[in-house]
Design a protein around this motif. Structure first.
Motif, PDB file in Angstrom:
ATOM      1  N   ALA A  78       0.811  -1.223   0.000  1.00 13.74           N
ATOM      2  CA  ALA A  78       0.000   0.000   0.000  1.00 13.74           C
ATOM      3  C   ALA A  78       0.840   1.266   0.000  1.00 13.74           C
ATOM      4  CB  ALA A  78      -0.934   0.001   1.206  1.00 13.74           C
ATOM      5  N   ILE A  79       2.147   1.144   0.240  1.00  9.70           N
ATOM      6  CA  ILE A  79       2.992   2.328   0.296  1.00  9.70           C
ATOM      7  C   ILE A  79       4.026   2.286  -0.821  1.00  9.70           C
ATOM      8  CG2 ILE A  79       2.683   2.659   2.767  1.00  9.70           C
ATOM      9  CD1 ILE A  79       5.275   1.312   3.277  1.00  9.70           C
ATOM     10  N   THR A  80       4.650   3.425  -1.066  1.00  6.85           N
ATOM     11  CA  THR A  80       5.621   3.560  -2.147  1.00  6.85           C
ATOM     12  C   THR A  80       7.004   3.799  -1.571  1.00  6.85           C
ATOM     13  OG1 THR A  80       3.926   4.520  -3.573  1.00  6.85           O
ATOM     14  CG2 THR A  80       6.225   4.834  -4.227  1.00  6.85           C
ATOM     15  N   PHE A  81       7.978   3.036  -2.068  1.00  4.88           N
ATOM     16  CA  PHE A  81       9.357   3.201  -1.634  1.00  4.88           C
ATOM     17  C   PHE A  81      10.171   3.818  -2.766  1.00  4.88           C
ATOM     18  CE2 PHE A  81       7.841  -0.299   1.020  1.00  4.88           C
ATOM     19  CZ  PHE A  81       8.299   0.078   2.270  1.00  4.88           C
ATOM     20  N   SER A  82      11.269   4.429  -2.395  1.00  8.48           N
ATOM     21  CA  SER A  82      12.186   4.976  -3.391  1.00  8.48           C
ATOM     22  C   SER A  82      12.756   3.850  -4.245  1.00  8.48           C
ATOM     23  CB  SER A  82      13.324   5.726  -2.700  1.00  8.48           C
ATOM     24  OG  SER A  82      14.334   6.054  -3.618  1.00  8.48           O
ATOM     25  N   THR A  83      13.031   4.133  -5.506  1.00 12.76           N
ATOM     26  CA  THR A  83      13.593   3.122  -6.404  1.00 12.76           C
ATOM     27  C   THR A  83      15.088   3.328  -6.627  1.00 12.76           C
ATOM     28  OG1 THR A  83      13.016   4.482  -8.323  1.00 12.76           O
ATOM     29  CG2 THR A  83      11.415   2.828  -7.622  1.00 12.76           C
ATOM     30  N   THR A  84      15.670   4.303  -5.952  1.00  8.17           N
ATOM     31  CA  THR A  84      17.093   4.582  -6.124  1.00  8.17           C
ATOM     32  C   THR A  84      17.934   3.516  -5.431  1.00  8.17           C
ATOM     33  OG1 THR A  84      16.640   6.940  -6.178  1.00  8.17           O
ATOM     34  CG2 THR A  84      18.914   6.284  -5.791  1.00  8.17           C
ATOM     35  N   ALA A  85      18.870   2.941  -6.153  1.00  6.87           N
ATOM     36  CA  ALA A  85      19.748   1.920  -5.578  1.00  6.87           C
ATOM     37  C   ALA A  85      21.021   2.572  -5.071  1.00  6.87           C
ATOM     38  CB  ALA A  85      20.074   0.863  -6.620  1.00  6.87           C
ATOM     39  N   VAL A  86      21.218   2.551  -3.781  1.00  2.00           N
ATOM     40  CA  VAL A  86      22.416   3.117  -3.172  1.00  2.00           C
ATOM     41  C   VAL A  86      23.028   2.056  -2.277  1.00  2.00           C
ATOM     42  CG1 VAL A  86      23.341   4.948  -1.713  1.00  2.00           C
ATOM     43  CG2 VAL A  86      21.430   5.428  -3.241  1.00  2.00           C
ATOM     44  N   GLU A  87      24.331   1.917  -2.333  1.00  2.00           N
ATOM     45  CA  GLU A  87      25.008   0.887  -1.551  1.00  2.00           C
ATOM     46  C   GLU A  87      24.691   1.022  -0.066  1.00  2.00           C
ATOM     47  OE1 GLU A  87      27.157  -2.431  -0.820  1.00  2.00           O
ATOM     48  OE2 GLU A  87      26.753  -1.591  -2.788  1.00  2.00           O
ATOM     49  N   GLY A  88      24.088  -0.019   0.505  1.00  2.00           N
ATOM     50  CA  GLY A  88      23.813  -0.050   1.933  1.00  2.00           C
ATOM     51  C   GLY A  88      22.740   0.912   2.400  1.00  2.00           C
ATOM     52  N   ASN A  89      21.882   1.398   1.510  1.00  2.00           N
ATOM     53  CA  ASN A  89      20.904   2.413   1.889  1.00  2.00           C
ATOM     54  C   ASN A  89      19.693   1.794   2.570  1.00  2.00           C
ATOM     55  OD1 ASN A  89      20.009   5.044   2.057  1.00  2.00           O
ATOM     56  ND2 ASN A  89      18.915   4.960   0.121  1.00  2.00           N
ATOM     57  N   ALA A 137      20.865  -2.612  -1.679  1.00  5.53           N
ATOM     58  CA  ALA A 137      22.320  -2.517  -1.739  1.00  5.53           C
ATOM     59  C   ALA A 137      22.790  -2.948  -3.119  1.00  5.53           C
ATOM     60  CB  ALA A 137      22.957  -3.401  -0.669  1.00  5.53           C
ATOM     61  N   GLY A 138      23.654  -2.162  -3.699  1.00  8.81           N
ATOM     62  CA  GLY A 138      24.170  -2.476  -5.022  1.00  8.81           C
ATOM     63  C   GLY A 138      24.374  -1.213  -5.828  1.00  8.81           C
ATOM     64  N   SER A 139      24.099  -1.300  -7.093  1.00 11.76           N
ATOM     65  CA  SER A 139      24.249  -0.159  -7.991  1.00 11.76           C
ATOM     66  C   SER A 139      23.037  -0.095  -8.902  1.00 11.76           C
ATOM     67  CB  SER A 139      25.529  -0.304  -8.823  1.00 11.76           C
ATOM     68  OG  SER A 139      25.419  -1.407  -9.708  1.00 11.76           O
ATOM     69  N   SER A 140      23.062   0.858  -9.818  1.00 12.68           N
ATOM     70  CA  SER A 140      21.954   0.970 -10.766  1.00 12.68           C
ATOM     71  C   SER A 140      21.931  -0.194 -11.745  1.00 12.68           C
ATOM     72  CB  SER A 140      22.057   2.294 -11.529  1.00 12.68           C
ATOM     73  OG  SER A 140      23.303   2.368 -12.215  1.00 12.68           O
ATOM     74  N   LEU A 141      23.038  -0.922 -11.838  1.00 15.65           N
ATOM     75  CA  LEU A 141      23.129  -2.047 -12.773  1.00 15.65           C
ATOM     76  C   LEU A 141      22.908  -3.393 -12.093  1.00 15.65           C
ATOM     77  CD1 LEU A 141      26.231  -0.917 -14.873  1.00 15.65           C
ATOM     78  CD2 LEU A 141      23.807  -0.655 -15.442  1.00 15.65           C
ATOM     79  N   VAL A 142      23.450  -3.548 -10.893  1.00 15.31           N
ATOM     80  CA  VAL A 142      23.368  -4.831 -10.189  1.00 15.31           C
ATOM     81  C   VAL A 142      22.883  -4.587  -8.762  1.00 15.31           C
ATOM     82  CG1 VAL A 142      24.625  -6.853  -9.376  1.00 15.31           C
ATOM     83  CG2 VAL A 142      25.238  -5.804 -11.564  1.00 15.31           C
ATOM     84  N   ILE A 143      21.810  -5.258  -8.377  1.00 16.79           N
ATOM     85  CA  ILE A 143      21.284  -5.172  -7.021  1.00 16.79           C
ATOM     86  C   ILE A 143      21.714  -6.424  -6.264  1.00 16.79           C
ATOM     87  CG2 ILE A 143      19.230  -4.956  -5.586  1.00 16.79           C
ATOM     88  CD1 ILE A 143      19.842  -2.534  -7.335  1.00 16.79           C
ATOM     89  N   ASP A 144      22.531  -6.240  -5.236  1.00 11.71           N
ATOM     90  CA  ASP A 144      22.998  -7.379  -4.445  1.00 11.71           C
ATOM     91  C   ASP A 144      21.954  -7.849  -3.441  1.00 11.71           C
ATOM     92  OD1 ASP A 144      25.510  -7.415  -5.666  1.00 11.71           O
ATOM     93  OD2 ASP A 144      26.302  -5.913  -4.290  1.00 11.71           O
TER      94      ASP A 144
END
Length: 203
Positions: free
Chosen positions: A106-117, A135-142
């Motif tokens: 029901a809620i919206t989260f940010s889609t920005t991928a930042v290491e350890g965010n 956690a990861g980058s814009s290309l690979v999400i760990d």
């Protein structure tokens, strides 16, 4: 004259080699899964440690967060009357109910991928019981997980030869569930649980 291998021998040799290669290849998915689980466990435990450290540090912070309430009164429990009368206490914004899968969708989260965010939902009044970890980058999400937080009462503590249930105005148990990956349905995710007992210092 040198004897050559016949067709039967060549076929048997190929079969033996094929069985060996198939056996080795079957171990790769197991190894990959074990590696993913180890990465997930590492990220989850680090995130839980951050949350527990934050609560431990803030639970006795007297800073006014608004309306004359400090952190404990805002998020855990607020004394609405007589200090010794716990029946009139008001629950803080971290409830004793576990956020559901419906609460998450029901809620919206940010889609920005930042290491350890670690970040809350992007609504004007974020739900203090739901967070995301990416956690990861814009290309690979760990690692991409949901954090659920709720509190529960400390029951059955033996104090001064008496078995007591401690009211939330004095102490509480913070429960943290981390589930991943968020792309899977909630029931199919890996889940880890962590708890911390917090006590409010006497004023």
């Amino acid at each position: 004259m040198k004897k050559l291998f016949n067709l039967v021998e060549v076929t048997l040799a190929i079969a033996v080699v094929g069985i060996g290669i198939a056996g080795v290849m079957s171990l790769f998915p197991v190894g990959f899964q074990a590696s993913r689980d180890a990465i997930g466990d590492n990220y989850a435990s680090c995130a839980a440690e951050q949350f527990i450290s934050f609560f431990s540090r803030k639970c006795n912070d007297p800073t006014d967060l608004g309306s004359g309430k400090d952190f404990w009164e805002t998020y855990i429990s607020w004394d609405n009357g007589t200090a010794s009368n716990f029946a009139d206490d008001v629950a803080g914004s971290i409830l004793t109910t576990i956020p559901t899968a419906a609460d998450e969708t029901a809620i919206t989260f940010s889609t920005t991928a930042v290491e350890g965010n670690i970040y809350p939902d992007s609504n004007a009044s974020p739900n203090p019981q739901l967070y995301r970890i990416k956690a990861g980058s814009s290309l690979v999400i760990d690692f991409h997980a949901t954090v659920r937080i709720w509190r529960s009462q400390l029951n059955g503590l033996w104090i001064f030869e008496d078995n007591m249930d401690i009211p939330h105005a004095i102490a509480t148990r913070i429960n943290i569930e981390i589930s991943w990956p968020v792309e899977k349905p909630y029931a199919s995710r890996e889940k880890r649980y962590y708890t911390a007992e917090l006590f409010r210092q006497a004023e």
